[in-house]
Write a protein that holds these residues in place. Structure first.
Motif, PDB file in Angstrom:
ATOM      1  N   LYS B 235       0.628  -1.257  -0.028  1.00 37.19           N
ATOM      2  CA  LYS B 235       0.030  -0.104  -0.103  1.00 37.19           C
ATOM      3  C   LYS B 235       0.912   1.181   0.010  1.00 37.19           C
ATOM      4  CE  LYS B 235      -3.387  -0.525   3.179  1.00 37.19           C
ATOM      5  NZ  LYS B 235      -4.073  -0.354   4.323  1.00 37.19           N
ATOM      6  N   PHE B 236       1.896   1.324   0.878  1.00 37.91           N
ATOM      7  CA  PHE B 236       2.774   2.469   1.050  1.00 37.91           C
ATOM      8  C   PHE B 236       3.493   2.686  -0.343  1.00 37.91           C
ATOM      9  CE2 PHE B 236       6.437   4.715   1.888  1.00 37.91           C
ATOM     10  CZ  PHE B 236       6.196   5.747   2.429  1.00 37.91           C
ATOM     11  N   VAL B 237       4.168   1.771  -0.988  1.00 39.48           N
ATOM     12  CA  VAL B 237       5.074   2.114  -2.101  1.00 39.48           C
ATOM     13  C   VAL B 237       4.142   2.543  -3.115  1.00 39.48           C
ATOM     14  CG1 VAL B 237       6.248   0.860  -3.889  1.00 39.48           C
ATOM     15  CG2 VAL B 237       6.987   0.549  -1.472  1.00 39.48           C
ATOM     16  N   LYS B 238       2.611   1.979  -3.269  1.00 42.59           N
ATOM     17  CA  LYS B 238       1.841   2.359  -4.340  1.00 42.59           C
ATOM     18  C   LYS B 238       1.652   3.929  -4.153  1.00 42.59           C
ATOM     19  CE  LYS B 238      -2.463   0.922  -6.460  1.00 42.59           C
ATOM     20  NZ  LYS B 238      -3.328   1.781  -5.775  1.00 42.59           N
ATOM     21  N   GLN B 239       1.267   4.265  -2.802  1.00 41.88           N
ATOM     22  CA  GLN B 239       0.564   5.612  -2.554  1.00 41.88           C
ATOM     23  C   GLN B 239       1.867   6.526  -2.580  1.00 41.88           C
ATOM     24  OE1 GLN B 239      -1.673   5.456   0.657  1.00 41.88           O
ATOM     25  NE2 GLN B 239      -3.204   4.227  -0.085  1.00 41.88           N
ATOM     26  N   TYR B 240       3.222   6.056  -2.354  1.00 43.63           N
ATOM     27  CA  TYR B 240       4.297   7.310  -2.440  1.00 43.63           C
ATOM     28  C   TYR B 240       4.731   7.524  -3.786  1.00 43.63           C
ATOM     29  CZ  TYR B 240       8.767   8.626  -1.160  1.00 43.63           C
ATOM     30  OH  TYR B 240      10.216   9.307  -1.004  1.00 43.63           O
ATOM     31  N   SER B 241       4.091   6.321  -4.808  1.00 43.49           N
ATOM     32  CA  SER B 241       4.230   7.150  -6.149  1.00 43.49           C
ATOM     33  C   SER B 241       3.057   7.983  -6.658  1.00 43.49           C
ATOM     34  CB  SER B 241       4.254   5.452  -7.114  1.00 43.49           C
ATOM     35  OG  SER B 241       4.106   6.002  -8.333  1.00 43.49           O
ATOM     36  N   GLU B 242       1.949   7.351  -6.151  1.00 42.57           N
ATOM     37  CA  GLU B 242       0.616   8.124  -6.468  1.00 42.57           C
ATOM     38  C   GLU B 242       0.856   9.722  -6.143  1.00 42.57           C
ATOM     39  OE1 GLU B 242      -2.623   4.719  -6.366  1.00 42.57           O
ATOM     40  OE2 GLU B 242      -2.559   6.264  -4.855  1.00 42.57           O
ATOM     41  N   TYR B 243       1.343   9.982  -5.112  1.00 42.47           N
ATOM     42  CA  TYR B 243       1.601  11.194  -4.422  1.00 42.47           C
ATOM     43  C   TYR B 243       2.925  12.250  -5.171  1.00 42.47           C
ATOM     44  CZ  TYR B 243      -2.068  11.582  -1.173  1.00 42.47           C
ATOM     45  OH  TYR B 243      -3.520  11.279  -0.563  1.00 42.47           O
ATOM     46  N   GLY B 244       3.430  11.236  -6.096  1.00 39.18           N
ATOM     47  CA  GLY B 244       4.434  12.137  -6.916  1.00 39.18           C
ATOM     48  C   GLY B 244       5.867  12.186  -6.256  1.00 39.18           C
ATOM     49  N   LEU B 245       6.111  11.290  -5.042  1.00 36.01           N
ATOM     50  CA  LEU B 245       7.228  11.080  -4.556  1.00 36.01           C
ATOM     51  C   LEU B 245       8.268  10.287  -5.199  1.00 36.01           C
ATOM     52  CD1 LEU B 245       6.323  11.856  -0.642  1.00 36.01           C
ATOM     53  CD2 LEU B 245       7.132  13.622  -2.539  1.00 36.01           C
ATOM     54  N   LYS B 246       7.887   9.211  -5.552  1.00 35.47           N
ATOM     55  CA  LYS B 246       8.804   8.459  -6.526  1.00 35.47           C
ATOM     56  C   LYS B 246       9.267   9.311  -7.528  1.00 35.47           C
ATOM     57  CE  LYS B 246       9.162   4.358  -9.436  1.00 35.47           C
ATOM     58  NZ  LYS B 246      10.262   3.896  -8.686  1.00 35.47           N
ATOM     59  N   GLY B 247      10.689   9.081  -7.474  1.00 37.88           N
ATOM     60  CA  GLY B 247      11.642   9.718  -8.463  1.00 37.88           C
ATOM     61  C   GLY B 247      12.165  10.987  -7.811  1.00 37.88           C
ATOM     62  N   LYS B 248      11.392  11.704  -6.929  1.00 37.19           N
ATOM     63  CA  LYS B 248      11.715  12.832  -6.444  1.00 37.19           C
ATOM     64  C   LYS B 248      12.683  12.580  -5.219  1.00 37.19           C
ATOM     65  CE  LYS B 248       8.117  16.332  -7.230  1.00 37.19           C
ATOM     66  NZ  LYS B 248       6.992  16.712  -6.860  1.00 37.19           N
ATOM     67  N   ILE B 249      12.184  11.716  -4.153  1.00 33.14           N
ATOM     68  CA  ILE B 249      12.897  11.544  -2.845  1.00 33.14           C
ATOM     69  C   ILE B 249      13.132   9.897  -2.909  1.00 33.14           C
ATOM     70  CG2 ILE B 249      12.847  11.642  -0.540  1.00 33.14           C
ATOM     71  CD1 ILE B 249      10.761  13.651  -0.611  1.00 33.14           C
ATOM     72  N   PRO B 250      14.437   9.487  -3.105  1.00 28.42           N
ATOM     73  CA  PRO B 250      14.449   7.958  -2.965  1.00 28.42           C
ATOM     74  C   PRO B 250      13.984   7.199  -1.823  1.00 28.42           C
ATOM     75  CG  PRO B 250      16.779   9.012  -3.358  1.00 28.42           C
ATOM     76  CD  PRO B 250      15.675  10.236  -2.967  1.00 28.42           C
ATOM     77  N   LEU B 251      13.531   6.175  -2.186  1.00 29.19           N
ATOM     78  CA  LEU B 251      12.952   5.309  -0.720  1.00 29.19           C
ATOM     79  C   LEU B 251      14.031   4.184  -0.379  1.00 29.19           C
ATOM     80  CD1 LEU B 251      10.328   5.219   0.534  1.00 29.19           C
ATOM     81  CD2 LEU B 251       9.364   3.731  -1.243  1.00 29.19           C
ATOM     82  N   LEU B 252      14.182   4.225   0.704  1.00 30.72           N
ATOM     83  CA  LEU B 252      14.917   3.036   1.362  1.00 30.72           C
ATOM     84  C   LEU B 252      13.947   2.163   2.340  1.00 30.72           C
ATOM     85  CD1 LEU B 252      17.803   4.996   3.054  1.00 30.72           C
ATOM     86  CD2 LEU B 252      17.708   3.782   0.853  1.00 30.72           C
ATOM     87  N   GLY B 253      14.134   0.933   2.321  1.00 34.91           N
ATOM     88  CA  GLY B 253      13.238   0.094   2.950  1.00 34.91           C
ATOM     89  C   GLY B 253      13.907  -1.003   3.710  1.00 34.91           C
TER      90      GLY B 253
END
Lengths: 286, 415
Positions: B235-253
């Protein structure tokens, strides 16, 4: 500034989800005085049915239709086969709906497995819109509009049709309505079916935001209860206002007071019940 | 006279039976293994993945370990500590199991801790990461098949500061012990290497929607570290992208945020996420190649956190049983063997146990890439032989409070 805007939009979107969930619950409770504890399960099952339709390669709209029909029919069957036999015994009815909820939950787990399943929004609603330099998902905005249409549709149905007049009369005073020849039993079936269908539609409509997973039913049911109790039992306007109120309280509460996330959801309900026991728009029940 | 002989014969027979070595009799009875899993509720997916791995293991061994038949007793705890306790008692008292693999969740492990101590039945944990189970409150009958919660995130914290050169990071994590511990381990090593954790967001475990939280993430951080368990990562990874943050702020997991068990459901939103863990289906060694191939043949998917956890626990059981030549009836000897297990050829790489029963093993930094058309955690760096204490001295580590929401204190938070 953009914080308030984004959170406001979030609140509206959540309110939209909650309304499609709570409207059916409120409808059923208003007429039948049944706290339908399988409502969350209908919501989840609607999402799963929609998911299967989409995965079979069909459109999102067909998924919504399928969820409405499938869950509506299921509601019909439950009402005819189980609830009708328990007429007049509301405690048994509540327990029966709880049993139905467990059965649906276990069957879903068996059929769809335990993995969380995301649902893609229809392609023309994918992506986001730029608002003050921030991206906001387009689908969420569409969802708010959708929930307003659902509310309008229900309002037209209840206020402008003969069926609606009969339903409202039965909600206001069931015995009197029966006395002047309103076919209460038939109405019960129709309303339960409609309420279930609404839950099913709510499930698939919310799926692109919430995903579908085992436990979604139990997560959503208490929120539906809060919305309906806050808004006033049996009042659609109450369910509508209550949904968006809870949407705002939930989103801003979580953002501003993260440590109190759980309290924030239930405290307003308690306060309103203490001050106004019938809820915001509830009528004094006969 | 005849009577006398008869009596003698009986006496002889009885003596003979008594003198037969115990091991001989034991050879015939199967070893009874209890397996605690979760088949309903929100954690059912992980429980199913664990069970798949155990079943594969048993099939590969033809239900025979160290020359003895093994009988598996599976119990469903529904992920509720009270049920876990009942089921554990049932396994021990009714089914007479001699060793238990399970339970799945940390709060379940804590619920049965006292009972395990009391009855003294060896337990191998296939998943529960709660730090103190092998730190400040060790149980002599408990060993872990997997690492502690913070064991991999120590490595990622250092990697983020030293290799990725990130200075400012926001943490978002599940608001329960597992999330707290993962986040705490990351924060500690990240800040000790010069970074700053400037924001911490705790999300309720059953949160309906991450939109509220994603809207709060500071736009001026170098990366976001997301620590989620179960299906929440999807859910989180999908919404991170929907809110336009993917590509802007790198994601660590964390390991579980982009676990192989949920990766197939994530889609391209997960591409590029860098995570840490003690396993990846991509590991390049013979044992893993075989494990992944067999797992794929049986279940048409890659093994992940839960599957490897259960499989690793079973490997430890096998090694310990071999070391005591199948004589699990000598409980103390078996437990000692379990604590001394060394697995040079585990699919994860080399695995040994520390004095408190927690694995010392390689920690991998992994990046989600597309391989043969499917998402995969590709290993980009290996930290060899990492213990639950990272590079700290055991005594110093244990003299601190256990990792939590507020420890170590976050002194660099900005409002």
């Amino acid at each position: 500034m953009s914080f308030w805007l984004i959170q406001s939009l979030n609140s509206l979107a959540l309110g939209g989800v909650l309304f499609t969930l709570a409207a059916g619950f409120s409808l059923i409770f208003g007429l039948m005085r049944i706290a339908n504890l399988s409502h969350g399960a209908y919501f989840m099952l609607g999402a799963y049915v929609g998911l299967s339709v989409i995965e079979a390669g069909h459109s999102f709209f067909l998924a919504i239709l399928a969820a409405a029909v499938a869950i509506g029919l299921l509601g019909c069957v439950v009402e005819r086969v189980i609830l009708r036999r328990l007429a007049g015994n509301s405690l048994s009815q509540v327990l029966a709906t709880l049993g139905v909820a467990f059965v649906i939950a276990d069957c879903s787990l068996w059929f769809w497995g335990g993995d969380p399943r995301p649902v893609a929004a229809p392609s023309f609603l994918a992506g986001g819109v730029q608002i003050l330099g921030q991206t906001f998902p387009l689908y969420r905005i569409a969802l708010v509009i959708f929930s307003i249409f659902v509310a309008l549709g229900l309002w037209l149905l209840l206020d402008k049709t003969k069926l609606g007049v009969m339903i409202r009369a039965s909600v206001d005073d069931r015995q009197m309505a029966q006395g002047i020849g309103v076919p209460a039993t038939k109405l019960f079936s129709i309303v339960f079916c409609l309420g279930a269908a609404l839950a099913g539609v709510g499930g698939i409509a919310a799926a692109p935001i919430l995903s579908v997973y085992p436990g979604l039913d139990a997560d959503m049911l208490p929120i539906a209860l809060v919305v309906v109790i806050l808004g006033g039992l049996g009042s659609l306007l109450g369910a509508f206002i209550g949904s968006f109120l809870i949407g705002f309280i939930y989103s801003f509460g979580q953002a501003l007071f993260p440590d109190l996330a759980y309290i924030i959801l239930f405290l307003p309900m308690l306060i309103i019940l203490a001050v106004r026991p019938r809820g915001l728009f509830g009528k004094i029940s006969a | 006279m005849l009577k006398k002989i008869h009596l003698k014969a009986v006496a002889l027979a009885v003596t003979g039976a008594l003198l037969t070595p115990a091991a001989f009799a034991a050879d015939k009875a199967p070893i009874r293994v209890g397996f605690l899993t979760i088949k309903s509720g929100a954690l059912a997916a992980g429980g199913k993945q664990m069970e798949e791995a155990i079943n594969l293991f048993m099939k590969e061994r033809n239900n025979t370990i160290a020359g003895r038949k093994v009988e598996l007793f599976v119990a469903d705890t529904s992920g509720q500590p009270a049920v876990t306790k009942t089921k554990t008692q049932e396994l021990v008292e009714k089914d007479k199991v001699q060793v238990i693999i399970g339970p799945l969740a940390a709060f379940e492990a804590i619920a049965v801790d006292d009972y395990i101590k009391k009855v003294g039945v060896p337990v191998i944990s296939p998943s529960a990461g709660a730090e103190d189970l092998t730190q400040r409150k060790p149980n002599p009958w408990f060993v872990r098949g997997v690492g502690s919660s913070a064991q991999p995130s120590h490595a990622l914290g250092e990697y983020a500061a030293k290799d990725l050169k990130y200075k400012r990071i926001a943490i978002i994590a599940d608001d329960f012990a597992f999330g707290h511990e993962i986040a705490a381990g990351f924060q500690r090593t990240f800040e000790e290497n010069g970074g700053k954790v400037v924001q911490k967001l705790w999300t309720p475990l059953n949160v309906a929607d991450y939109g509220t939280y994603i809207g709060q993430i500071k736009p001026n951080v170098d990366a976001v570290f997301a620590a989620f368990a179960g299906g929440n990562g999807v859910k989180f990874v999908k919404q991170y992208s929907e809110y336009g943050l993917k590509g802007k702020i790198p994601l660590l997991g964390a390991m579980t945020t982009v676990d192989e068990g949920i990766l197939p459901f994530m889609g391209d939103d997960a591409l590029g996420v860098i995570s840490t863990g003690w396993y990846s289906a991509n590991l390049n060694n013979a044992a893993n190649a075989k494990f992944v191939k067999d797992f794929n043949t049986a279940y048409k998917k890659d093994p992940g956190y839960y599957s490897m956890g259960a499989y690793g626990a079973a490997l430890m059981l096998e090694q310990a049983l071999k070391d005591v030549k199948g004589n699990i009836e000598d409980k103390n000897a078996f437990m000692a063997a379990l604590r001394a297990v060394q697995l040079p050829n585990d699919p994860r790489g080399k695995v040994t146990l520390d004095a408190l029963g927690n694995p010392i093993m390689d920690i991998y930094i992994r990046k989600v890439e597309k391989k043969d058309g499917k998402l995969s955690n590709v290993v980009i760096k290996t930290y060899p032989a990492v213990s639950q204490f990272w590079t700290y001295k055991t005594k110093d580590f244990l003299s601190n409070p256990v990792y939590s929401r507020d420890y170590p204190p976050a002194n660099n938070l900005e409002n």
